[in-house]
Enzyme design. Structure first.
Site, PDB file in Angstrom:
ATOM      1  CB  ALA A   4      -2.941   7.520  -3.203  1.00  0.00           C
ATOM      2  CB  THR A  56      -0.862  -0.067   1.356  1.00  0.00           C
ATOM      3  OG1 THR A  56      -2.336   0.848   1.248  1.00  0.00           O
ATOM      4  CG2 THR A  56      -0.214  -0.418   2.620  1.00  0.00           C
ATOM      5  CG  ASN A  57      -0.667   4.702  -1.390  1.00  0.00           C
ATOM      6  OD1 ASN A  57      -0.633   5.436  -0.426  1.00  0.00           O
ATOM      7  ND2 ASN A  57      -1.060   4.145  -2.405  1.00  0.00           N
ATOM      8  NE  ARG A  58       5.171   7.766   4.574  1.00  0.00           N
ATOM      9  CZ  ARG A  58       5.912   8.317   5.130  1.00  0.00           C
ATOM     10  NH1 ARG A  58       6.179   8.898   3.794  1.00  0.00           N
ATOM     11  NH2 ARG A  58       5.297  10.378   6.077  1.00  0.00           N
ATOM     12  CB  SER A  59      -2.744   7.933   0.106  1.00  0.00           C
ATOM     13  OG  SER A  59      -4.286   8.840   0.407  1.00  0.00           O
TER      14      SER A  59
END
Ligand code: CTP
Length: 409
Positions: free
Chosen positions: A279, A213-216
């Site tokens: 994101a 995943t990502n930091r959004s």
């Protein structure tokens, strides 16, 4: 603008930042304002009535039952040009949002028709709680001006968002509201407009346990959805985040890039504006294991460190941009660490967007996981607009102002 001669009710609630209300009071009095302090019972635990009595031009009040008048709240509420609550605790915001009145300050807030400014101050965990944010959304949608807390050292030594805004900024907000510069009620300039917003980082499964995943956090997308709803839009929010749903929005929960694409594409044509704030992962694992991968299994399968083979996801913003119907606007986001505007403009052209919100995610306080953001709005018609560091709701306002401007050109 001169503040001299104006009347302000200064509501002070029970938080450690109550001592800073003394400074706010002093600055307002120095500017010639008639300040009527109203302290809640909680406030008196932090700061004494005498301090405010020594500074303010009007008597300090703490109770519905102190004076001869049986209706001090209506008198205060009707006579004042503005009610300012600094600091505003989570309890005060909740009572005000739900119309609950159990003391002089909450009664005054309900009785007044003057503009109201609230300046929340509380611990970061409380500030981020969906219930607190939902109450703020409700208050904003009714025209209450919120001066957001700042980041910094909090009571107990923790560091985070929740500190009362600087007294100078609070007084500047009072000036703005009294000069009519700040709208006290949101414009209803998106009345009936159908707005689709995506929010949050997608999660791409490796196996039933692990994801990429990502930091959004989804906060910026939610702020856009809430602001659009407050301005009269019919909002659909497709999201991976579990934040408090903005009042009035239809929420569709998704997990992966493919889920989001499957949710968005069929309904996008029914919307007048599509804002892709999510994101979306650019890559996902090519194979998703149907059971939890064991360490030994991974080690045995690879000759060396285990590898995860990735495949690209489909960039459906390209489809949305190139497939838009006449009159439809498509807005994208670009998170960049270098050559912000040039890279964003390239994306805008390649994806045939009307507007791209460019985030310099390397700058302090900007983008992922923060409550604040600073962006450049890059428009297809060549107009760029800097939105300096501010809270995400104000960024949302600027994005939707640009959308409204593009819809009328
Ligand atoms: N986006 C999308 N589908 C994808 C990937 C991104 O719809 N599979 C959308 C995002 O919601 C965002 C915009 O495209 O609005 C940003 O895309 P981004 O991934 O930053 O741009 P790329 O063109 O992929 O460029 P790069 O990763 O090289 O920065």
């Amino acid at each position: 603008m001169s503040l001299a001669g104006r009347h302000v009710v200064l509501g002070v609630t029970g938080g450690i930042a109550a001592y800073k209300a003394v400074e706010v009071c002093r600055r307002l009095v120095d500017a010639g304002v008639h300040v009527a302090p109203v302290l809640t019972e909680g406030a008196t635990h932090f700061v004494g009535e005498t301090t405010f009595s020594a500074l303010a031009s009007e008597p300090v009040q703490t109770s519905l039952w102190d004076e001869a008048s049986p209706i001090p709240h209506t008198r205060l509420g009707q006579r004042t040009d503005l009610v300012l609550v600094a600091p505003a605790t989570a309890r005060l915001l909740s009572a005000y949002a739900s119309g609950y009145s159990d003391d002089l300050l909450t009664a005054t807030l309900l009785a007044t028709r003057a503009p109201v400014i609230v300046c929340p101050a509380m611990h970061t965990e409380m500030w981020e709680h969906p219930a607190v944010q939902a109450n703020l959304d409700t208050l904003r949608s009714r025209g209450v001006v919120v001066v957001p807390p700042a980041e910094g050292r909090l009571a107990g030594g923790d560091v985070g968002t929740g500190r009362l805004a600087d007294p100078a900024d609070i007084v500047a907000a009072v000036e703005q509201v009294l000069s009519g510069a700040a709208a006290t009620a949101p414009a209803r300039d998106l009345e009936g407009v159908r707005v689709l917003v995506t929010a949050g980082g997608t999660r791409e499964a490796i196996d039933p346990v692990r994801v990429i995943t990502n930091r959004s956090s989804g906060k910026q997308g939610y702020a856009i959805a809430a602001e659009a709803a407050a301005r009269g839009a019919q909002v659909t929010l497709v999201t991976t985040a579990s934040l408090a749903a903005p009042a009035g929005a239809e929420v569709i929960d998704v997990v992966s890039a493919a889920d989001m694409q499957a949710a968005v594409m069929p309904i996008a044509p029914d919307h007048d504006v599509v804002v892709m704030a999510a994101a979306v992962a650019d890559f996902r694992p090519a194979v998703v294991a149907d059971h939890k991968l064991k360490k030994d299994e991974l080690a045995a399968a690879a000759d060396g460190p285990p590898t995860i083979v990735l495949e690209p996801t489909h960039d459906f913003l390209v489809d949305l941009g190139h497939g838009k119907r006449p009159g439809q606007l498509v807005v994208g986001f670009a998170a960049e660490t270098d050559d912000l505007v040039a890279n964003a403009r390239k994306k805008l052209e390649r994806k045939n967007l009307d507007l791209i919100v460019a985030n310099d995610v390397a700058a302090p306080g900007v983008g992922f996981e923060h409550d604040t953001n600073a962006v450049v709005l890059v428009r297809a018609d060549g107009v760029d607009q800097d939105v300096p560091l501010t809270d995400k709701r104000s960024v949302a306002r600027a994005v939707l102002d640009a959308v409204v401007a593009l819809r009328t050109t």
